[in-house]
Design a protein around this motif. Structure first.
Motif, short mmCIF file in Angstrom:
data_model
loop_
_atom_site.label_atom_id
_atom_site.label_comp_id
_atom_site.label_asym_id
_atom_site.label_seq_id
_atom_site.Cartn_x
_atom_site.Cartn_y
_atom_site.Cartn_z
N GLU A 160 9.02 -4.68 -2.93
CA GLU A 160 8.37 -5.34 -1.80
C GLU A 160 7.09 -6.02 -2.28
OE1 GLU A 160 7.77 -7.07 0.94
OE2 GLU A 160 8.83 -5.50 2.09
N ARG A 161 6.99 -7.34 -2.06
CA ARG A 161 5.79 -8.05 -2.54
C ARG A 161 4.77 -8.29 -1.43
NH1 ARG A 161 7.88 -12.20 -7.29
NH2 ARG A 161 9.62 -10.86 -7.90
N ALA A 162 5.23 -8.10 -0.17
CA ALA A 162 4.37 -8.49 0.96
C ALA A 162 3.02 -7.79 0.93
CB ALA A 162 5.10 -8.19 2.27
N ASN A 163 2.97 -6.52 0.53
CA ASN A 163 1.67 -5.83 0.55
C ASN A 163 0.97 -5.81 -0.82
OD1 ASN A 163 3.64 -4.11 -0.33
ND2 ASN A 163 2.86 -2.30 0.72
N LEU A 164 1.35 -6.73 -1.70
CA LEU A 164 0.59 -6.92 -2.93
C LEU A 164 -0.44 -8.02 -2.69
CD1 LEU A 164 3.50 -6.88 -5.57
CD2 LEU A 164 2.08 -4.96 -4.78
N THR A 165 -1.48 -8.06 -3.51
CA THR A 165 -2.49 -9.11 -3.31
C THR A 165 -1.88 -10.47 -3.68
OG1 THR A 165 -3.30 -8.95 -5.57
CG2 THR A 165 -4.37 -7.53 -3.93
N TRP A 222 1.81 4.74 -3.65
CA TRP A 222 0.59 4.28 -2.94
C TRP A 222 -0.24 5.47 -2.46
CZ3 TRP A 222 -0.91 -0.57 -3.28
CH2 TRP A 222 0.03 -1.58 -3.40
N SER A 266 7.41 3.13 -3.93
CA SER A 266 6.87 2.97 -2.57
C SER A 266 5.94 4.13 -2.24
CB SER A 266 8.01 2.98 -1.54
OG SER A 266 9.10 2.20 -1.94
N ASN A 278 6.46 -1.37 -6.66
CA ASN A 278 6.44 -1.23 -5.20
C ASN A 278 7.89 -1.25 -4.69
OD1 ASN A 278 5.41 -0.83 -2.68
ND2 ASN A 278 4.87 -2.95 -2.31
N TRP A 335 13.95 1.48 0.64
CA TRP A 335 13.46 0.16 1.02
C TRP A 335 14.54 -0.88 0.76
CZ3 TRP A 335 13.08 -3.74 -2.70
CH2 TRP A 335 12.63 -4.96 -2.21
N ARG A 394 0.86 -11.34 -6.60
CA ARG A 394 2.14 -12.02 -6.32
C ARG A 394 2.28 -13.26 -7.18
NH1 ARG A 394 1.20 -10.95 -0.79
NH2 ARG A 394 0.57 -13.11 -0.40
#
Ligand code: IPE
Ligand code: IPE
Ligand code: MG
Length: 243
Positions: A102-107, A65, A62, A134, A139, A111
């Protein structure tokens, strides 16, 4: 005293030291990460050959980034390309892939790539390979607690455990960190409660079969007591080890 000579069922690894490996050779950091992918391929093969059931590796935290933008984008691209290149061979070798994090903030394309690789290896049963990407231990604990709260369920050690991103596997028996640092850096905070820790001075691109065997041999030399005393272990081995 060695408790058991069985191969560790679940090995977890913080694959650290790629950047230093590159720097020592006057190469860009990304060259070290590329070597790191090769080291991972060798390690997966070696673990499967040794009868390990689960290998969990830390590929991107995390906090990673916050690295320079070109390193972050280089790592994203490297993962996407490595998956595309390796997944058929992994499926042939019976390795089941899971991406944990966490996949939400991957393109969207990233995903889709992760999901496709998981589907392509979903039938495999020889070894599970969890790639933490990620991912952060904090998290995972927070998302597990949030999902229980959203469902109105009680928060207990067991319910949290079942809501964690790694609930499909048992806790790691042996946790290795390469690169010489003696810290967890937000890896498996919950699941490593009773893992045996092994720190290797080797940089991840140099971590080979012999280094893996050194870590496994050290594991065999440990006595896992899970809070008990030595004399109790003969009577009720692993009584308190979480299944
Ligand atoms: C680990 O290697 C890989 C990732 C964090 C993505 P590093 O890039 O942290 O290598 P060092 O620690 O700088 O040598
Ligand atoms: C941990 O390594 C994360 C991965 C190996 C993916 P870091 O290099 O990010 O950890 P710190 O910054 O040294 O604690
Ligand atoms: Mg590092």
């Amino acid at each position: 005293m060695a408790q058991s000579l069985a191969a560790p069922t679940h090995i977890a690894i913080v694959m650290d030291g790629n950047g230093r490996w590159a720097k020592r050779r006057f190469l860009p950091r990304l060259a070290g990460h590329k070597q790191g992918v090769d080291a991972l391929r060798r390690c997966v093969k070696a673990c499967a050959e040794r009868g390990v059931s689960v290998l969990t590796v830390f590929a991107f935290s995390s906090e990673n980034w916050n690295r320079p933008a070109d390193e972050v984008s280089g790592l994203m691209e490297l993962l996407a390309r490595a998956i595309g290149r390796e997944v058929s061979q992994l499926a042939r070798d019976g390795i089941r892939l899971h991406f944990v994090g966490e996949r939400a903030n991957l393109t969207a394309s990233m995903r889709a790539g992760l999901e496709q690789a998981e589907e392509q290896t979903a039938h495999c049963t020889r070894m599970v390979l969890n790639i933490c990407f990620n991912y952060g231990g904090r998290w995972d604990i927070a998302q597990a607690a949030a999902s229980l709260a959203a469902r109105g369920e009680a928060i207990t050690p067991d319910s949290l455990d079942a809501a964690m991103a790694l609930s499909h596997v048992r806790d790691p028996d042996l946790l290795i960190r390469t690169g010489g640092e003696m810290r967890l850096s937000n890896f498996l905070l919950w699941q490593s409660a009773y893992s045996e820790l092994f720190f290797s001075d080797k940089l991840w691109p140099e971590f080979d079969e012999a280094a893996l065997d050194t870590a496994i041999a050290a594991y065999h030399g440990r006595e896992r007591r899970f809070g008990l005393i030595s004399e109790q272990l003969a009577q009720e081995p692993h009584a308190l080890a979480r299944a």
